[in-house]
Write an enzyme that holds these catalytic residues in place. Structure first.
Site, PDB file in Angstrom:
ATOM      1  N   GLU A  18      49.508  83.432  19.302  1.00  0.00           N
ATOM      2  CA  GLU A  18      48.718  83.512  18.074  1.00  0.00           C
ATOM      3  C   GLU A  18      47.248  83.232  18.357  1.00  0.00           C
ATOM      4  O   GLU A  18      46.880  82.766  19.425  1.00  0.00           O
ATOM      5  CB  GLU A  18      49.215  82.471  17.048  1.00  0.00           C
ATOM      6  CG  GLU A  18      50.059  83.041  15.925  1.00  0.00           C
ATOM      7  CD  GLU A  18      49.273  83.865  14.909  1.00  0.00           C
ATOM      8  OE1 GLU A  18      48.053  84.070  15.086  1.00  0.00           O
ATOM      9  OE2 GLU A  18      49.905  84.338  13.948  1.00  0.00           O
ATOM     10  N   ARG A 101      52.666  71.946   8.862  1.00  0.00           N
ATOM     11  CA  ARG A 101      51.884  72.067  10.091  1.00  0.00           C
ATOM     12  C   ARG A 101      50.723  73.013   9.835  1.00  0.00           C
ATOM     13  O   ARG A 101      50.784  73.875   8.954  1.00  0.00           O
ATOM     14  CB  ARG A 101      52.740  72.588  11.244  1.00  0.00           C
ATOM     15  CG  ARG A 101      53.223  74.033  11.068  1.00  0.00           C
ATOM     16  CD  ARG A 101      53.751  74.570  12.381  1.00  0.00           C
ATOM     17  NE  ARG A 101      54.268  75.936  12.316  1.00  0.00           N
ATOM     18  CZ  ARG A 101      53.541  77.042  12.366  1.00  0.00           C
ATOM     19  NH1 ARG A 101      52.223  76.974  12.404  1.00  0.00           N
ATOM     20  NH2 ARG A 101      54.112  78.238  12.352  1.00  0.00           N
ATOM     21  N   ASN A 103      48.501  76.186  10.562  1.00  0.00           N
ATOM     22  CA  ASN A 103      48.766  77.517  11.084  1.00  0.00           C
ATOM     23  C   ASN A 103      47.427  78.133  11.497  1.00  0.00           C
ATOM     24  O   ASN A 103      46.796  77.618  12.399  1.00  0.00           O
ATOM     25  CB  ASN A 103      49.529  78.368  10.066  1.00  0.00           C
ATOM     26  CG  ASN A 103      50.165  79.589  10.691  1.00  0.00           C
ATOM     27  OD1 ASN A 103      50.741  79.512  11.776  1.00  0.00           O
ATOM     28  ND2 ASN A 103      50.079  80.733  10.027  1.00  0.00           N
ATOM     29  N   GLU A 121      59.093  75.786   9.796  1.00  0.00           N
ATOM     30  CA  GLU A 121      60.242  76.685   9.735  1.00  0.00           C
ATOM     31  C   GLU A 121      61.508  75.909  10.080  1.00  0.00           C
ATOM     32  O   GLU A 121      61.582  75.265  11.121  1.00  0.00           O
ATOM     33  CB  GLU A 121      60.077  77.842  10.729  1.00  0.00           C
ATOM     34  CG  GLU A 121      58.803  78.635  10.583  1.00  0.00           C
ATOM     35  CD  GLU A 121      57.648  78.160  11.430  1.00  0.00           C
ATOM     36  OE1 GLU A 121      56.829  79.006  11.796  1.00  0.00           O
ATOM     37  OE2 GLU A 121      57.553  76.946  11.714  1.00  0.00           O
ATOM     38  N   ASP A 204      49.614  89.410   9.143  1.00  0.00           N
ATOM     39  CA  ASP A 204      49.514  88.157   9.893  1.00  0.00           C
ATOM     40  C   ASP A 204      48.038  87.916  10.239  1.00  0.00           C
ATOM     41  O   ASP A 204      47.207  87.869   9.356  1.00  0.00           O
ATOM     42  CB  ASP A 204      50.419  88.240  11.133  1.00  0.00           C
ATOM     43  CG  ASP A 204      50.794  86.877  11.698  1.00  0.00           C
ATOM     44  OD1 ASP A 204      50.023  85.923  11.526  1.00  0.00           O
ATOM     45  OD2 ASP A 204      51.857  86.769  12.343  1.00  0.00           O
TER      46      ASP A 204
END
Length: 299
Positions: A18, A101, A103, A121, A204
């Site tokens: 990411e 958390r 991101n 998740e 995304d």
């Protein structure tokens, strides 16, 4: 039209690659592996990769004006000194939500950091909904909350005139825009720029090119799409050999290369066999557009 070429450049198989960021001074690509809890730095000229273990999920890494980097680890914004491999916590967000958390995160044109949280998740595909918020962190490390009840805070960037903030909450399946006041950091007047079509997956990570168009990585869609934010029209689709494309940024000596990260977490054995490059980072050339340098955090 130049022919578009996609090549796998970093075969480091990230669980959730990411947040790619091109670092001008070093001519390197920074990116993170969220679930693998690592920050990676890759040099195209030497093809060497250096990694730093973060000891917690890491959502993003960005350059810092005073040197080094700032990353989102767990729910903390931390300073990273690459030479000593040391991390120092600067400020925490979402302190009452221990199951959240950080991101995605990105720095605005004046050096303010915007970062979002999400519910952790339980399984790769199951996210606790409406647990996340969007924050900004100023140079004095004061924190402002802008949005709450978000699902998966993602893909941020700004228009060329800095008056519009583009933002993605992935499960809404839209790319949104806000009016942006760069002096105060306030956002308002939310509207939809683009609605994902069937087969495009979840929006995304995102980046803006030097023409002001948006490039959006499509998770579970195996592609990056180019959108005109004024008309809301998709102008181009770049297909990748992996389905879980996560984010993208422009880089290279003249910012004409598009780097795309991907994930392999959540693929079963047959999925991994069909996509041996899942979790790799790719370079797309021949797009005939350029990106812009990333901003560094002023704090």
């Amino acid at each position: 039209m130049a022919s578009v070429k996609v090549e796998c450049v970093v075969k480091e198989s990230a669980l959730i690659g990411e947040g790619p960021v091109w670092e001008e001074s070093e001519q390197t690509l920074m990116f993170v592996d969220i679930a693998g809890q690592k920050i990676h730095r890759w040099s195209p000229s030497t093809n060497q990769i250096q990694s730093l273990e973060t000891g917690g999920t890491v959502g993003f890494v960005v350059p810092r004006r005073s040197g080094g980097y700032v990353a989102g680890v767990g729910r903390s914004i931390v300073a990273v000194d690459w030479s000593t491999q040391m991390m120092t916590s600067l400020v925490a967000v979402d302190e009452d939500r221990t199951n959240n958390r950080l991101n995605d995160g990105k720095v605005d044109p004046i050096g303010r950091l915007l970062a979002g949280t999400m519910g952790k998740e339980e399984q790769p595909a199951v996210v606790q909904r409406q647990q996340g918020s969007l924050f900004s962190v100023n140079s004095d490390l004061s924190v402002t909350k802008h949005l709450s009840q978000l699902d998966i805070s993602n893909g941020m960037d700004w228009s060329l005139d800095q008056k519009t903030f583009f933002y993605i909450d992935s499960l809404s399946l839209t790319v949104d825009a806000f009016d942006y006041d760069k002096n105060s950091g306030e956002i308002g007047n939310r509207r939809v720029v683009y609605r994902m079509e069937k087969g495009e997956g979840l929006p995304d990570g995102m980046t803006v090119d030097s023409d002001g168009c948006l490039w959006v990585a499509c998770y579970n869609g195996g592609r990056v799409i180019k959108i005109d934010p004024v008309t809301g029209v998709r102008l181009q689709t770049v297909s990748l050999p992996v389905t879980k494309t996560t984010s993208c940024c422009f880089g290279g000596p003249d910012y004409s290369d598009l780097y795309v990260t991907s994930a392999c977490l959540g693929l079963d054995q047959s999925g991994r066999r069909q996509q041996p490059l899942a979790g790799s980072t790719f370079r797309v050339t021949g797009l005939s557009v350029k990106g812009q340098p990333s901003n560094a955090f002023s704090g």
